[in-house]
Motif scaffolding. Structure first.
Motif, PDB file in Angstrom:
ATOM      1  N   GLN A 197      30.332 -25.606  40.264  1.00  0.00           N
ATOM      2  CA  GLN A 197      31.773 -25.866  40.285  1.00  0.00           C
ATOM      3  C   GLN A 197      32.489 -25.401  39.018  1.00  0.00           C
ATOM      4  OE1 GLN A 197      33.191 -27.323  43.439  1.00  0.00           O
ATOM      5  NE2 GLN A 197      31.293 -26.141  43.578  1.00  0.00           N
ATOM      6  N   ASP A 198      31.730 -25.026  38.016  1.00  0.00           N
ATOM      7  CA  ASP A 198      32.309 -24.479  36.786  1.00  0.00           C
ATOM      8  C   ASP A 198      31.331 -23.452  36.237  1.00  0.00           C
ATOM      9  OD1 ASP A 198      33.855 -24.046  34.520  1.00  0.00           O
ATOM     10  OD2 ASP A 198      33.023 -25.774  33.445  1.00  0.00           O
ATOM     11  N   PRO A 199      31.184 -22.322  36.931  1.00  0.00           N
ATOM     12  CA  PRO A 199      30.134 -21.375  36.572  1.00  0.00           C
ATOM     13  C   PRO A 199      30.301 -20.831  35.153  1.00  0.00           C
ATOM     14  CG  PRO A 199      31.608 -20.448  38.229  1.00  0.00           C
ATOM     15  CD  PRO A 199      31.962 -21.876  38.099  1.00  0.00           C
ATOM     16  N   PRO A 200      29.207 -20.732  34.403  1.00  0.00           N
ATOM     17  CA  PRO A 200      29.268 -20.193  33.048  1.00  0.00           C
ATOM     18  C   PRO A 200      29.806 -18.766  33.036  1.00  0.00           C
ATOM     19  CG  PRO A 200      27.126 -21.176  33.494  1.00  0.00           C
ATOM     20  CD  PRO A 200      27.842 -21.115  34.797  1.00  0.00           C
ATOM     21  N   GLN A 201      30.478 -18.410  31.962  1.00  0.00           N
ATOM     22  CA  GLN A 201      31.018 -17.060  31.839  1.00  0.00           C
ATOM     23  C   GLN A 201      29.910 -16.019  31.888  1.00  0.00           C
ATOM     24  OE1 GLN A 201      34.318 -16.294  31.878  1.00  0.00           O
ATOM     25  NE2 GLN A 201      33.558 -14.193  32.115  1.00  0.00           N
ATOM     26  N   SER A 202      28.716 -16.388  31.381  1.00  0.00           N
ATOM     27  CA  SER A 202      27.593 -15.447  31.386  1.00  0.00           C
ATOM     28  C   SER A 202      27.232 -15.024  32.800  1.00  0.00           C
ATOM     29  CB  SER A 202      26.373 -16.076  30.707  1.00  0.00           C
ATOM     30  OG  SER A 202      25.995 -17.280  31.363  1.00  0.00           O
ATOM     31  N   LEU A 203      27.328 -15.958  33.734  1.00  0.00           N
ATOM     32  CA  LEU A 203      27.029 -15.656  35.137  1.00  0.00           C
ATOM     33  C   LEU A 203      28.109 -14.760  35.742  1.00  0.00           C
ATOM     34  CD1 LEU A 203      25.695 -18.172  37.745  1.00  0.00           C
ATOM     35  CD2 LEU A 203      27.580 -16.668  38.342  1.00  0.00           C
ATOM     36  N   LEU A 204      29.355 -15.107  35.496  1.00  0.00           N
ATOM     37  CA  LEU A 204      30.478 -14.326  36.035  1.00  0.00           C
ATOM     38  C   LEU A 204      30.470 -12.907  35.472  1.00  0.00           C
ATOM     39  CD1 LEU A 204      33.282 -17.044  35.723  1.00  0.00           C
ATOM     40  CD2 LEU A 204      31.940 -16.470  37.755  1.00  0.00           C
ATOM     41  N   SER A 205      30.201 -12.795  34.173  1.00  0.00           N
ATOM     42  CA  SER A 205      30.217 -11.486  33.513  1.00  0.00           C
ATOM     43  C   SER A 205      29.096 -10.589  34.033  1.00  0.00           C
ATOM     44  CB  SER A 205      30.076 -11.656  31.999  1.00  0.00           C
ATOM     45  OG  SER A 205      31.164 -12.361  31.464  1.00  0.00           O
ATOM     46  N   TYR A 206      27.921 -11.197  34.253  1.00  0.00           N
ATOM     47  CA  TYR A 206      26.792 -10.396  34.730  1.00  0.00           C
ATOM     48  C   TYR A 206      27.051  -9.894  36.146  1.00  0.00           C
ATOM     49  CZ  TYR A 206      22.042  -8.816  35.560  1.00  0.00           C
ATOM     50  OH  TYR A 206      20.943  -8.031  35.846  1.00  0.00           O
ATOM     51  N   ALA A 207      27.638 -10.731  36.978  1.00  0.00           N
ATOM     52  CA  ALA A 207      27.975 -10.306  38.341  1.00  0.00           C
ATOM     53  C   ALA A 207      28.923  -9.108  38.301  1.00  0.00           C
ATOM     54  CB  ALA A 207      28.611 -11.463  39.104  1.00  0.00           C
ATOM     55  N   LYS A 208      29.886  -9.176  37.410  1.00  0.00           N
ATOM     56  CA  LYS A 208      30.851  -8.078  37.272  1.00  0.00           C
ATOM     57  C   LYS A 208      30.180  -6.820  36.724  1.00  0.00           C
ATOM     58  CE  LYS A 208      35.471  -7.171  35.406  1.00  0.00           C
ATOM     59  NZ  LYS A 208      36.584  -7.716  34.580  1.00  0.00           N
ATOM     60  N   GLN A 209      29.285  -7.022  35.756  1.00  0.00           N
ATOM     61  CA  GLN A 209      28.601  -5.902  35.105  1.00  0.00           C
ATOM     62  C   GLN A 209      27.764  -5.092  36.089  1.00  0.00           C
ATOM     63  OE1 GLN A 209      26.083  -7.122  31.800  1.00  0.00           O
ATOM     64  NE2 GLN A 209      24.725  -5.371  32.136  1.00  0.00           N
TER      65      GLN A 209
END
Length: 405
Positions: A197-209
Motif C-alpha cells: 500500500q506504500d511501495p518503496p521508491q526502490s521498487l517503483l524506480s526499478y520497474a521504470k528502469q
C-alpha cells in the motif's frame, strides 16, 4: 550415490552439502538450470514474492485455476509436516517417487556444482512440473527475490505482495533496501502486480528502469473469500489481477474466480480448530507486520485469548510482543526445534510484564495448560513456522479436522 534412497535420505544428504542453510545467489543454480532447461521451462510461470501473504496469494491463484481446464503446478515453502507439501499438481501433493526422480536427474546434471537444500527444492519443482506437462506453474519465492533460486526462471507474471522488515541480515534493514531485493523478480515487458500500500521508491524506480508494466493494487476483493482477515481480501485482489493479466493465454470465467477465491484454503493462516469448548487459532505470523495482521483479525471477534508463542532469535521479537500484548491475556512460551530458536529465559525477559508469561517444558505442556483454563475460550499459537509444526503434531492427537487431515 546409491540407486535406491528414501526421500528422507536425500533430504538429509542435501542438508550436509553446505554449512550455511541460506546462501543467496544465482550463479550455482543457474548453471544447473541451463543444463536442465536450455530453452527455459516449457510452461507459463507466475512468481510470487513479498514479505507476508505469499502462501495465501499462491493459494488463491491455485484455487481459481483449479476450477478451470488448465493443469497447474504449485511450489511453496517451507513445509510444515512433510516435504511433499512443497509441490502440488492440480491441488494434490506429489509422491516421494516423483521427488526422488527429480533429485536423481539434478544429480546427473550438476557435476561439481554444489547446491543448497532450497536450490534442490526449486529445481525439483521445475522438473516435476515439466514431467507432468503442466500449463502453468505458481512459484513462491523463498527469501527476498533478486538472489532467490526461484528467480532463475523468467516469469510471465511477477507478484510482490508487500514489503516489510524481515530477514535483515540478508535483505537489508530498510524497506527501500528490501524493496529493491523483492523487485528483482520483475521482468522487462512482463506484468508485475504489487499489493503493497506504500511501495518503496526502490521498487517503483526499478520497474521504470527495466520497463516492467507495474500494477499497484489498492482496493480489496469485494466478494466472499475462503480465508479470514481484511488483509486476505487484498491478497485475493492481487491474485485476481495476476490471473487477469494472463487472460489472453489462460482465460477464466468470473464464476471460476468467484468460486476459486471462496474455496481457497492454506494451512496455518488463521486456521481455526475446535477442541472441546475452545477455539485454537494456528498462524505462522513470524514478523511484526504479520503479527499486526493476526491481531487485527483476532480483534474482529474479541474474547479472552491466551497465546502459545516462540520465535527465532533473529526476529524482531520485542515488536511482535508489543503488538500482541493488548489482545493476549497470558503467554505460554515454548521451545521449538530449530537451530535459530531463542532461549526461553531470554524470551521471557523481552516482556514488560514477565508475570504474564509461563515457560513450558514443551509444546504438549503448553497446549495442555492452556486447554485447562476454563475462563479462556481462544488459544492462538504463533511466532514461527516451527511453532506451528510442533503444535500440530500435538493437536493431531485430538482427532480434529484441519487442513492437514
Amino acid at each position: 550415490m546409491q540407486n535406491k534412497r528414501t526421500l528422507d535420505d536425500w533430504l538429509y544428504w542435501q542438508e550436509t552439502l553446505m554449512e550455511e542453510t541460506i546462501v543467496l545467489g544465482l550463479d550455482r543454480v543457474q548453471i544447473v538450470y541451463d543444463l536442465l532447461f536450455p530453452s527455459g521451462v516449457p510452461y507459463a510461470v507466475i512468481t510470487v514474492a513479498g514479505t507476508n501473504g505469499k502462501g495465501s496469494t499462491v493459494s488463491f491463484i491455485d484455487s481459481i485455476y483449479h476450477k478451470s481446464k488448465y493443469k497447474v503446478g504449485r511450489s511453496t515453502s517451507p513445509h510444515l509436516l512433510k516435504y511433499n507439501e512443497r509441490f502440488a499438481i492440480d491441488g494434490k501433493e506429489v509422491s516421494d517417487e516423483l521427488i526422488i526422480k527429480a533429485f536423481e536427474l539434478i544429480e546427473t546434471k550438476r557435476e561439481d556444482v554444489t547446491l543448497t537444500y532450497f536450490e534442490f527444492s526449486t529445481l525439483a519443482a521445475l522438473i516435476i512440473f515439466a514431467e507432468a506437462s503442466v500449463d502453468l506453474a505458481i512459484l513462491e519465492v523463498g527469501l527476498g527475490g533478486r538472489l532467490d533460486s526461484v528467480n532463475v526462471v523468467d516469469s510471465d507474471v511477477s507478484i510482490i505482495t508487500n514489503i516489510a522488515i524481515d530477514h535483515t541480515d540478508y535483505l537489508g534493514d530498510t524497506r527501500e533496501a528490501i524493496g529493491r531485493e523483492k523487485a528483482g523478480v520483475m521482468r522487462t515487458a512482463k506484468p508485475c502486480i504489487c499489493g503493497d500500500q506504500d511501495p518503496p521508491q526502490s521498487l517503483l524506480s526499478y520497474a521504470k528502469q527495466i520497463k516492467t508494466p507495474l500494477t499497484l493494487i489498492s482496493e480489496s476483493y469485494k466478494n466472499e473469500i475462503g480465508l479470514e482477515g481484511a488483509h486476505q481480501k487484498l491478497n485475493a485482489a492481487v491474485a485476481v489481477k495476476a490471473i487477469e493479466s494472463l487472460a489472453d493465454r489462460f482465460p477464466v470465467s468470473i464464476s471460476m474466480i468467484t468460486e476459486g477465491i471462496k474455496k481457497a484454503r492454506v494451512a496455518a493462516r488463521f486456521e481455526k480448530i475446535t477442541i472441546g469448548d475452545k477455539t485454537v487459532v494456528l498462524d505462522v505470523a513470524h514478523n511484526p507486520a504479520a503479527v499486526k495482521a493476526l491481531i487485527n483479525t483476532l480483534s474482529e471477534n474479541p474474547m479472552e485469548t491466551v497465546a502459545i508463542f516462540s520465535a527465532l532469535a533473529d526476529k524482531n521479537i520485542v515488536d511482535m510482543i508489543e503488538l500482541a500484548s493488548g489482545t493476549i491475556k497470558h503467554w505460554f512460551l515454548v521451545p521449538i526445534s530449530a537451530e535459530r530458536s531463542i532461549d526461553l529465559e531470554s524470551l521471557k525477559n523481552k516482556f514488560d510484564e514477565p508475570e504474564s508469561t509461563t515457560i513450558c517444558l514443551n509444546m504438549n505442556s503448553a497446549i495442555s495448560q492452556s486447554l485447562e483454563l476454563n475462563e479462556i475460550k481462544r488459544i492462538v499459537i504463533f511466532g514461527s513456522f516451527y511453532t506451528i509444526t510442533d503444535a500440530f503434531k500435538i493437536i493431531k492427537k485430538f482427532n480434529v479436522n484441519s487442513f492437514w487431515s
